[in-house]
Design a protein around this motif. Structure first.
Motif, mmCIF file in Angstrom:
data_model
loop_
_atom_site.group_PDB
_atom_site.id
_atom_site.type_symbol
_atom_site.label_atom_id
_atom_site.label_comp_id
_atom_site.label_asym_id
_atom_site.label_seq_id
_atom_site.Cartn_x
_atom_site.Cartn_y
_atom_site.Cartn_z
ATOM 1 N N PRO A 1 -25.217 70.203 -12.061
ATOM 2 C CA PRO A 1 -26.206 69.239 -12.572
ATOM 3 C C PRO A 1 -26.626 69.504 -14.019
ATOM 4 C CG PRO A 1 -26.771 69.923 -10.345
ATOM 5 C CD PRO A 1 -25.669 70.822 -10.794
ATOM 6 N N VAL A 2 -26.603 70.764 -14.422
ATOM 7 C CA VAL A 2 -26.954 71.095 -15.810
ATOM 8 C C VAL A 2 -25.897 70.520 -16.754
ATOM 9 C CG1 VAL A 2 -27.356 72.967 -17.458
ATOM 10 C CG2 VAL A 2 -28.136 73.195 -15.075
ATOM 11 N N LEU A 3 -24.635 70.755 -16.425
ATOM 12 C CA LEU A 3 -23.540 70.228 -17.241
ATOM 13 C C LEU A 3 -23.520 68.702 -17.197
ATOM 14 C CD1 LEU A 3 -21.089 70.707 -19.005
ATOM 15 C CD2 LEU A 3 -19.752 71.215 -16.965
ATOM 16 N N LEU A 4 -23.873 68.141 -16.051
ATOM 17 C CA LEU A 4 -23.932 66.693 -15.907
ATOM 18 C C LEU A 4 -24.906 66.077 -16.897
ATOM 19 C CD1 LEU A 4 -23.303 64.032 -14.405
ATOM 20 C CD2 LEU A 4 -25.090 64.657 -12.757
ATOM 21 N N ARG A 5 -26.046 66.704 -17.100
ATOM 22 C CA ARG A 5 -27.065 66.167 -18.013
ATOM 23 C C ARG A 5 -26.538 66.095 -19.450
ATOM 24 N NH1 ARG A 5 -32.667 69.228 -16.993
ATOM 25 N NH2 ARG A 5 -33.258 67.803 -18.688
ATOM 26 N N ILE A 6 -25.629 66.986 -19.792
ATOM 27 C CA ILE A 6 -25.036 66.958 -21.132
ATOM 28 C C ILE A 6 -23.955 65.888 -21.210
ATOM 29 C CG2 ILE A 6 -23.702 68.280 -22.822
ATOM 30 C CD1 ILE A 6 -25.072 70.810 -21.709
ATOM 31 N N MET A 7 -23.065 65.876 -20.224
ATOM 32 C CA MET A 7 -21.925 64.958 -20.253
ATOM 33 C C MET A 7 -22.346 63.489 -20.119
ATOM 34 S SD MET A 7 -19.186 66.415 -21.020
ATOM 35 C CE MET A 7 -19.678 67.924 -21.862
ATOM 36 N N GLU A 8 -23.542 63.231 -19.610
ATOM 37 C CA GLU A 8 -24.033 61.856 -19.542
ATOM 38 C C GLU A 8 -24.210 61.245 -20.932
ATOM 39 O OE1 GLU A 8 -26.571 61.711 -15.345
ATOM 40 O OE2 GLU A 8 -27.546 62.445 -17.183
ATOM 41 N N HIS A 9 -24.188 62.083 -21.960
ATOM 42 C CA HIS A 9 -24.362 61.611 -23.340
ATOM 43 C C HIS A 9 -23.031 61.530 -24.093
ATOM 44 C CE1 HIS A 9 -28.801 61.869 -23.202
ATOM 45 N NE2 HIS A 9 -28.573 62.845 -22.336
ATOM 46 N N LEU A 10 -21.914 61.665 -23.386
ATOM 47 C CA LEU A 10 -20.607 61.548 -24.021
ATOM 48 C C LEU A 10 -20.361 60.089 -24.407
ATOM 49 C CD1 LEU A 10 -17.918 63.016 -24.704
ATOM 50 C CD2 LEU A 10 -17.118 62.346 -22.441
ATOM 51 N N PRO A 11 -20.104 59.795 -25.688
ATOM 52 C CA PRO A 11 -19.983 58.402 -26.147
ATOM 53 C C PRO A 11 -18.607 57.787 -25.917
ATOM 54 C CG PRO A 11 -19.812 59.867 -28.015
ATOM 55 C CD PRO A 11 -20.066 60.739 -26.823
ATOM 56 N N SER A 12 -18.053 58.014 -24.720
ATOM 57 C CA SER A 12 -16.775 57.405 -24.339
ATOM 58 C C SER A 12 -16.893 57.039 -22.874
ATOM 59 C CB SER A 12 -15.616 58.376 -24.555
ATOM 60 O OG SER A 12 -14.405 57.811 -24.124
ATOM 61 N N GLU A 13 -17.032 55.760 -22.590
ATOM 62 C CA GLU A 13 -17.405 55.321 -21.251
ATOM 63 C C GLU A 13 -16.421 55.782 -20.178
ATOM 64 O OE1 GLU A 13 -18.505 51.199 -18.831
ATOM 65 O OE2 GLU A 13 -17.974 51.146 -20.960
ATOM 66 N N LYS A 14 -15.131 55.579 -20.401
ATOM 67 C CA LYS A 14 -14.153 55.901 -19.356
ATOM 68 C C LYS A 14 -14.109 57.395 -19.079
ATOM 69 C CE LYS A 14 -9.480 54.838 -17.837
ATOM 70 N NZ LYS A 14 -8.227 54.107 -18.155
ATOM 71 N N ILE A 15 -14.088 58.212 -20.143
ATOM 72 C CA ILE A 15 -14.051 59.666 -19.952
ATOM 73 C C ILE A 15 -15.357 60.133 -19.323
ATOM 74 C CG2 ILE A 15 -13.843 61.899 -21.105
ATOM 75 C CD1 ILE A 15 -12.107 60.598 -23.195
ATOM 76 N N ARG A 16 -16.465 59.574 -19.784
ATOM 77 C CA ARG A 16 -17.778 59.950 -19.238
ATOM 78 C C ARG A 16 -17.854 59.651 -17.748
ATOM 79 N NH1 ARG A 16 -20.650 56.953 -22.180
ATOM 80 N NH2 ARG A 16 -21.033 55.262 -20.689
ATOM 81 N N GLN A 17 -17.388 58.484 -17.350
ATOM 82 C CA GLN A 17 -17.443 58.108 -15.943
ATOM 83 C C GLN A 17 -16.619 59.065 -15.080
ATOM 84 O OE1 GLN A 17 -16.141 54.041 -15.912
ATOM 85 N NE2 GLN A 17 -18.183 53.221 -16.348
ATOM 86 N N GLY A 18 -15.449 59.433 -15.572
ATOM 87 C CA GLY A 18 -14.598 60.346 -14.812
ATOM 88 C C GLY A 18 -15.218 61.721 -14.672
ATOM 89 N N MET A 19 -15.773 62.233 -15.766
ATOM 90 C CA MET A 19 -16.359 63.572 -15.739
ATOM 91 C C MET A 19 -17.636 63.623 -14.906
ATOM 92 S SD MET A 19 -15.756 65.003 -19.594
ATOM 93 C CE MET A 19 -14.118 65.507 -20.122
ATOM 94 N N THR A 20 -18.496 62.630 -15.072
ATOM 95 C CA THR A 20 -19.758 62.643 -14.334
ATOM 96 C C THR A 20 -19.527 62.454 -12.838
ATOM 97 O OG1 THR A 20 -20.071 60.276 -14.826
ATOM 98 C CG2 THR A 20 -21.131 61.870 -16.297
ATOM 99 N N ALA A 21 -18.495 61.702 -12.468
ATOM 100 C CA ALA A 21 -18.179 61.528 -11.042
ATOM 101 C C ALA A 21 -17.806 62.867 -10.413
ATOM 102 C CB ALA A 21 -17.048 60.526 -10.877
ATOM 103 N N ILE A 22 -17.038 63.665 -11.132
ATOM 104 C CA ILE A 22 -16.641 64.988 -10.636
ATOM 105 C C ILE A 22 -17.849 65.917 -10.572
ATOM 106 C CG2 ILE A 22 -15.295 67.052 -11.209
ATOM 107 C CD1 ILE A 22 -13.170 65.194 -12.380
ATOM 108 N N LEU A 23 -18.667 65.895 -11.627
ATOM 109 C CA LEU A 23 -19.825 66.783 -11.679
ATOM 110 C C LEU A 23 -20.842 66.450 -10.593
ATOM 111 C CD1 LEU A 23 -20.239 66.946 -15.563
ATOM 112 C CD2 LEU A 23 -19.621 68.852 -14.067
ATOM 113 N N ARG A 24 -20.987 65.197 -10.260
ATOM 114 C CA ARG A 24 -21.945 64.801 -9.208
ATOM 115 C C ARG A 24 -21.504 65.331 -7.834
ATOM 116 N NH1 ARG A 24 -22.179 59.795 -12.273
ATOM 117 N NH2 ARG A 24 -24.219 59.634 -13.270
#
Length: 428
Positions: free
Chosen positions: A399-422
């Motif tokens: 969840p800590v890493l998730l809070r950072i990656m939610e600010h990644l300015p690339s929608e497709k990459i962000r969605q993929g990473m946050t889905a894994i982190l969740r």
């Protein structure tokens, strides 16, 4: 490195067209007027289409005129019509065919014909060189070594460089160093067999030394001698690209200084030997990966960014500033049993966003193509995996890493990473 030798064939017997042949040969051999010589050879071939000498000479003219595809065809015909028992001439045509294929970037065929030529004339050091060097150019290092080892002729010292490159390619760094050092010990600056690019070979030797340090633990005396040699070589052959290549091997989390517990003073000497007159950003890089004084890295990176004295290193400085702060956040997280300081998190997010162009939305291809920019993302995951190794630890900190990656300015990459982190996984 490809070296090709073209040799005149045996003198022709007197024939009706001998005077024309002599005129063409004079233009070719003495005046180097390849175009006019070619016209005469081609005219003679109209009535003597299977004459191997004329075909070979026409091929040589075309080769010098850089018409390699046409030259290849002439050498092919010369080999086709050459008496099968005349191995010396056949080997010459195969050598010339190999040269043409090399220029046409068909390196497999170039190697094939170089080997054929050598097998017909194993007393020729030129043909040995061509066969082995073509194998090396194809990355067939063991084949090149085998060809050279099985040769029965005395070898020119140039072969030490070929051995050095092949051993470097196979990861046998000690043998690479030994062969290169033997070459430079015996080298008198003469290129009797092959033209040697000594600066390139010195750069290869530097790599062999650095890879050797990273391949096995050395005693202090041997390590000091290697560092001294690297420093001397870099002084004469060092380039920015070579320095960058070596730094990327040296300045990593799991670097050789930490793996082998080398003394700090020797590590600093090695860094100085590689970089020479290092930039402030490079020294900061060293502090981050070797000294691991993250507070100092953050303060110095911030100062350099504000001063604007190293505009070419702005991306690197921002990344070091962010990563050093992230190290502080993780350390605080661990010290407080998994509780995050909100001020530390807010600053980490702000620094992460600062890695990217303000207000810009990146496509997946655009972000992935910018390696320096994407390092900020990939190294974030590396940092968290470095500190949190078990699945349980990673699930707790995801969840800590998730809070950072939610600010990644690339929608497709962000969605993929946050889905894994969740799901509680740290993966990139």
């Amino acid at each position: 490195m490809l070296i090709w030798v073209f040799t005149a064939l045996a003198a022709r017997a007197q024939q009706p067209a001998a005077r024309d042949v002599e005129t063409a040969d004079k233009l070719y051999y003495y005046d180097k007027q390849y175009g006019p010589a070619l016209k005469i050879y081609e005219a003679l071939l109209e009535s003597s289409s299977k004459d191997t000498y004329l075909l070979g000479q026409a091929g040589l003219c075309l080769y010098h005129l850089q018409q390699y595809r046409k030259a290849k065809e002439q050498f092919r015909l010369a080999a086709l019509y050459c008496p099968v028992d005349d191995k010396e001439k056949m080997a010459l045509y195969y050598t010339n065919l190999s040269a043409c294929y090399a220029h046409l970037e068909d390196y497999s065929r170039a190697y094939e014909y170089a080997v054929k030529a050598y097998n017909m004339d194993k007393k020729s050091d030129i043909k040995l060189w061509n066969a082995a060097s073509h194998a090396q150019n194809l990355g067939r290092y063991e084949d090149a070594i085998r060809i050279m080892d099985q040769a029965t002729i005395a070898k020119d010292i140039a072969f030490f460089t070929l051995y050095g490159r092949c051993y470097l390619g196979t990861g046998r760094y000690k043998e690479s160093v030994d062969n290169y050092e033997q070459f430079f010990k015996e080298d008198q600056g003469k290129d009797d067999l092959a033209v040697i690019d000594r600066r390139m070979e010195q750069r290869n030797l530097v790599c062999a030394y650095v890879y050797l340090l990273d391949d096995e633990q050395m005693g202090t005396e041997a390590l000091q001698a290697a560092i001294t040699r690297i420093q001397a070589l870099m002084a004469v052959c060092g380039t920015d690209s070579l320095k960058e290549k070596l730094l990327r091997l040296f300045l990593v989390n799991n670097n050789l200084c930490h793996r082998y517990a080398y003394p700090q003073a020797l590590c600093e000497q090695l860094f100085a030997a590689i970089t020479g007159k290092s930039t402030a950003a490079e020294r900061l890089w060293y502090t981050y990966y070797i000294s691991r004084d993250y507070e100092q890295v953050f303060d110095d990176a911030t100062t350099l960014l504000r001063s604007g004295t190293e505009p070419g290193n702005k991306v690197l400085l921002k990344r070091l500033q962010y990563l050093s702060w992230l190290q502080r956040l993780v350390r605080d997280y661990q010290a407080h049993n998994g509780k995050i300081s909100q001020p530390l998190m807010d600053t980490a997010i702000s620094l992460f966003e600062g890695l990217f162009e303000k207000g810009k939305k990146y496509s997946e291809a655009e972000l992935m193509a910018d390696k320096e920019l994407y390092l900020g993302v990939s190294e974030t995951f590396v940092l968290f995996r470095q500190h949190f190794k078990t699945p349980e630890e990673q699930q707790a900190v995801a969840p800590v890493l998730l809070r950072i990656m939610e600010h990644l300015p690339s929608e497709k990459i962000r969605q993929g990473m946050t889905a894994i982190l969740r799901k509680g996984y740290i993966n990139n």
